[in-house]
Write a protein that holds these residues in place. Structure first.
Motif, PDB file in Angstrom:
ATOM      1  N   PRO A  11       0.888  -1.396  -0.039  1.00 61.54           N
ATOM      2  CA  PRO A  11       0.166   0.103   0.213  1.00 61.54           C
ATOM      3  C   PRO A  11       0.745   1.170  -0.089  1.00 61.54           C
ATOM      4  N   GLN A  12       0.186   2.503  -0.465  1.00 58.45           N
ATOM      5  CA  GLN A  12       0.967   3.443  -0.602  1.00 58.45           C
ATOM      6  C   GLN A  12       1.946   3.961  -1.644  1.00 58.45           C
ATOM      7  N   MET A  13       3.144   2.796  -1.605  1.00 61.10           N
ATOM      8  CA  MET A  13       4.119   3.116  -2.697  1.00 61.10           C
ATOM      9  C   MET A  13       4.445   1.702  -2.920  1.00 61.10           C
ATOM     10  N   ASP A  14       4.653   1.180  -4.041  1.00 59.08           N
ATOM     11  CA  ASP A  14       4.753  -0.070  -4.593  1.00 59.08           C
ATOM     12  C   ASP A  14       6.253  -0.265  -4.534  1.00 59.08           C
ATOM     13  N   GLY A  15       6.844  -1.423  -4.923  1.00 57.67           N
ATOM     14  CA  GLY A  15       8.146  -1.538  -4.911  1.00 57.67           C
ATOM     15  C   GLY A  15       8.867  -0.986  -6.007  1.00 57.67           C
ATOM     16  N   VAL A  16       8.300  -0.859  -7.002  1.00 64.99           N
ATOM     17  CA  VAL A  16       8.797  -0.367  -8.400  1.00 64.99           C
ATOM     18  C   VAL A  16       9.009   1.232  -8.243  1.00 64.99           C
ATOM     19  N   GLU A  17       7.979   1.657  -7.780  1.00 68.82           N
ATOM     20  CA  GLU A  17       8.043   3.226  -7.534  1.00 68.82           C
ATOM     21  C   GLU A  17       9.275   3.317  -6.424  1.00 68.82           C
ATOM     22  N   PHE A  18       9.320   2.749  -5.294  1.00 72.97           N
ATOM     23  CA  PHE A  18      10.272   2.780  -4.400  1.00 72.97           C
ATOM     24  C   PHE A  18      11.705   2.659  -5.066  1.00 72.97           C
ATOM     25  N   THR A  19      11.782   1.640  -6.123  1.00 71.62           N
ATOM     26  CA  THR A  19      12.950   1.294  -6.958  1.00 71.62           C
ATOM     27  C   THR A  19      13.468   2.641  -7.437  1.00 71.62           C
ATOM     28  N   ARG A  20      12.452   3.292  -8.199  1.00 71.57           N
ATOM     29  CA  ARG A  20      12.723   4.356  -9.098  1.00 71.57           C
ATOM     30  C   ARG A  20      13.165   5.498  -8.130  1.00 71.57           C
ATOM     31  N   GLN A  21      12.453   5.632  -7.085  1.00 68.93           N
ATOM     32  CA  GLN A  21      13.044   6.927  -6.321  1.00 68.93           C
ATOM     33  C   GLN A  21      14.406   6.567  -5.722  1.00 68.93           C
TER      34      GLN A  21
ATOM     35  N   GLU B 196      13.148  -0.431 -14.652  1.00 70.10           N
ATOM     36  CA  GLU B 196      12.927   1.070 -13.715  1.00 70.10           C
ATOM     37  C   GLU B 196      14.369   0.980 -12.656  1.00 70.10           C
ATOM     38  N   GLY B 197      14.976   0.053 -13.033  1.00 69.87           N
ATOM     39  CA  GLY B 197      16.309  -0.001 -12.202  1.00 69.87           C
ATOM     40  C   GLY B 197      16.742  -1.187 -11.192  1.00 69.87           C
ATOM     41  N   ALA B 198      15.632  -1.923 -10.742  1.00 71.90           N
ATOM     42  CA  ALA B 198      15.817  -3.213  -9.971  1.00 71.90           C
ATOM     43  C   ALA B 198      17.097  -4.055 -10.619  1.00 71.90           C
ATOM     44  N   PHE B 199      17.699  -4.509  -9.592  1.00 68.25           N
ATOM     45  CA  PHE B 199      18.661  -5.508 -10.043  1.00 68.25           C
ATOM     46  C   PHE B 199      18.248  -6.928 -10.516  1.00 68.25           C
ATOM     47  N   ASP B 200      17.381  -7.464  -9.882  1.00 68.07           N
ATOM     48  CA  ASP B 200      16.884  -8.568 -10.257  1.00 68.07           C
ATOM     49  C   ASP B 200      15.304  -8.600  -9.550  1.00 68.07           C
ATOM     50  N   TYR B 201      14.704  -9.628  -9.933  1.00 68.05           N
ATOM     51  CA  TYR B 201      13.292  -9.926  -9.443  1.00 68.05           C
ATOM     52  C   TYR B 201      13.153 -11.205  -9.267  1.00 68.05           C
TER      53      TYR B 201
ATOM     54  N   GLN C  83       5.992  -7.722 -15.761  1.00 66.57           N
ATOM     55  CA  GLN C  83       6.255  -6.834 -14.813  1.00 66.57           C
ATOM     56  C   GLN C  83       7.588  -7.205 -14.214  1.00 66.57           C
ATOM     57  N   ALA C  84       8.214  -8.339 -14.526  1.00 68.72           N
ATOM     58  CA  ALA C  84       9.715  -8.357 -14.271  1.00 68.72           C
ATOM     59  C   ALA C  84      10.551  -7.591 -15.221  1.00 68.72           C
ATOM     60  N   VAL C  85      10.253  -7.546 -16.409  1.00 70.20           N
ATOM     61  CA  VAL C  85      11.051  -6.595 -17.534  1.00 70.20           C
ATOM     62  C   VAL C  85      10.740  -5.236 -17.038  1.00 70.20           C
ATOM     63  N   ASN C  86       9.604  -4.863 -16.721  1.00 73.37           N
ATOM     64  CA  ASN C  86       9.297  -3.355 -16.231  1.00 73.37           C
ATOM     65  C   ASN C  86      10.197  -3.042 -14.913  1.00 73.37           C
TER      66      ASN C  86
ATOM     67  N   ILE D 114      18.937  -3.529  -5.729  1.00 74.63           N
ATOM     68  CA  ILE D 114      17.341  -3.568  -5.342  1.00 74.63           C
ATOM     69  C   ILE D 114      16.839  -4.839  -5.885  1.00 74.63           C
ATOM     70  N   VAL D 115      16.483  -5.726  -4.824  1.00 74.50           N
ATOM     71  CA  VAL D 115      15.876  -6.943  -5.784  1.00 74.50           C
ATOM     72  C   VAL D 115      14.395  -6.816  -5.327  1.00 74.50           C
ATOM     73  N   LEU D 116      13.691  -6.944  -6.153  1.00 75.70           N
ATOM     74  CA  LEU D 116      12.095  -6.760  -6.038  1.00 75.70           C
ATOM     75  C   LEU D 116      11.560  -8.484  -6.011  1.00 75.70           C
ATOM     76  N   VAL D 117      10.792  -8.636  -4.938  1.00 75.80           N
ATOM     77  CA  VAL D 117      10.161  -9.953  -4.595  1.00 75.80           C
ATOM     78  C   VAL D 117       8.680  -9.934  -4.805  1.00 75.80           C
ATOM     79  N   THR D 118       7.990 -10.810  -5.522  1.00 71.15           N
ATOM     80  CA  THR D 118       6.463 -10.714  -5.538  1.00 71.15           C
ATOM     81  C   THR D 118       5.905 -12.103  -5.635  1.00 71.15           C
ATOM     82  N   ALA D 119       4.898 -12.131  -5.167  1.00 67.82           N
ATOM     83  CA  ALA D 119       3.727 -13.133  -5.253  1.00 67.82           C
ATOM     84  C   ALA D 119       3.110 -13.233  -6.477  1.00 67.82           C
ATOM     85  N   TYR D 120       2.814 -12.140  -7.217  1.00 68.41           N
ATOM     86  CA  TYR D 120       2.021 -12.056  -8.276  1.00 68.41           C
ATOM     87  C   TYR D 120       2.782 -11.420  -9.467  1.00 68.41           C
ATOM     88  N   GLY D 121       3.755 -12.193  -9.890  1.00 67.65           N
ATOM     89  CA  GLY D 121       4.632 -12.020 -10.707  1.00 67.65           C
ATOM     90  C   GLY D 121       4.381 -12.304 -12.323  1.00 67.65           C
ATOM     91  N   GLY D 122       4.917 -11.917 -13.194  1.00 63.45           N
ATOM     92  CA  GLY D 122       4.849 -12.317 -14.576  1.00 63.45           C
ATOM     93  C   GLY D 122       6.176 -11.499 -15.367  1.00 63.45           C
TER      94      GLY D 122
END
Length: 161
Positions: A91-101, A129-134, A122-125, A111-119
């Motif tokens: 909520p409030q700010m997602d991990g992709v926006e956090f990564t960008r900022q 946006e600057g994530a090291f890995d997904y 979303q991984a490419v995006n 920054i490694v992003l972790v999700t249960a709702y991936g695809g």
């Protein structure tokens, strides 16, 4: 015949049926931030990293983590973290926006992003946006260890030295 093997985050040489530790993974000075609004996941990752020897700071929101980074950046101090793991959907700010900022403040912190709702999309995006890995949940410890090692080498923090 000699071959290399890994166990956890350590590297071994296998020779004549015996394992010899050749490059221990030193984590004592490595600072990692965990960002996840799910208390169970936050606790799981925090305990994993602490047990492995990392210094851990956990946050339940991306905004709180960004405030911690912003405070250090405003006083022109180095990043308080060597590695960041963040959930994507919060909520409030997602991990992709956090990564960008966060990348605007400290572009050399992986920054490694972790999700249960991936695809794939979303991984490419996320990478764009600057994530090291997904990584997708449930987490594979083998994959997690590979990502940790690669991220720290990329950052220039060689934990084997």
């Amino acid at each position: 015949m000699e071959e290399l093997a890994t166990s956890g985050l350590n590297e071994f040489r296998k020779s004549g049926g015996r394992l010899q530790l050749i490059k221990p993974f030193k984590t004592m000075a490595i600072r990692v931030a965990i960002i996840d609004d799910d208390p169970a996941v936050n606790l799981y990752l925090s305990e994993y990293f602490r047990e492995t020897g990392f210094k851990v700071t956990s946050f339940s929101t991306a905004k709180d983590a960004l405030l911690a980074l912003s405070a250090k950046a405003a006083s022109q101090e180095p990043s308080p973290f060597d590695l960041i793991f963040s959930d994507v959907q919060m909520p409030q700010m997602d991990g992709v926006e956090f990564t960008r900022q966060a990348q605007l403040l400290y572009p050399k912190v992986p920054i490694v992003l972790v999700t249960a709702y991936g695809g794939i999309e979303q991984a490419v995006n996320s990478i764009r946006e600057g994530a090291f890995d997904y990584l997708e949940k449930p987490l594979s410890l083998n994959r997690l260890e590979i990502v940790i090692r690669n991220a720290l080498f990329w950052r220039g923090t060689d934990p084997r030295n």
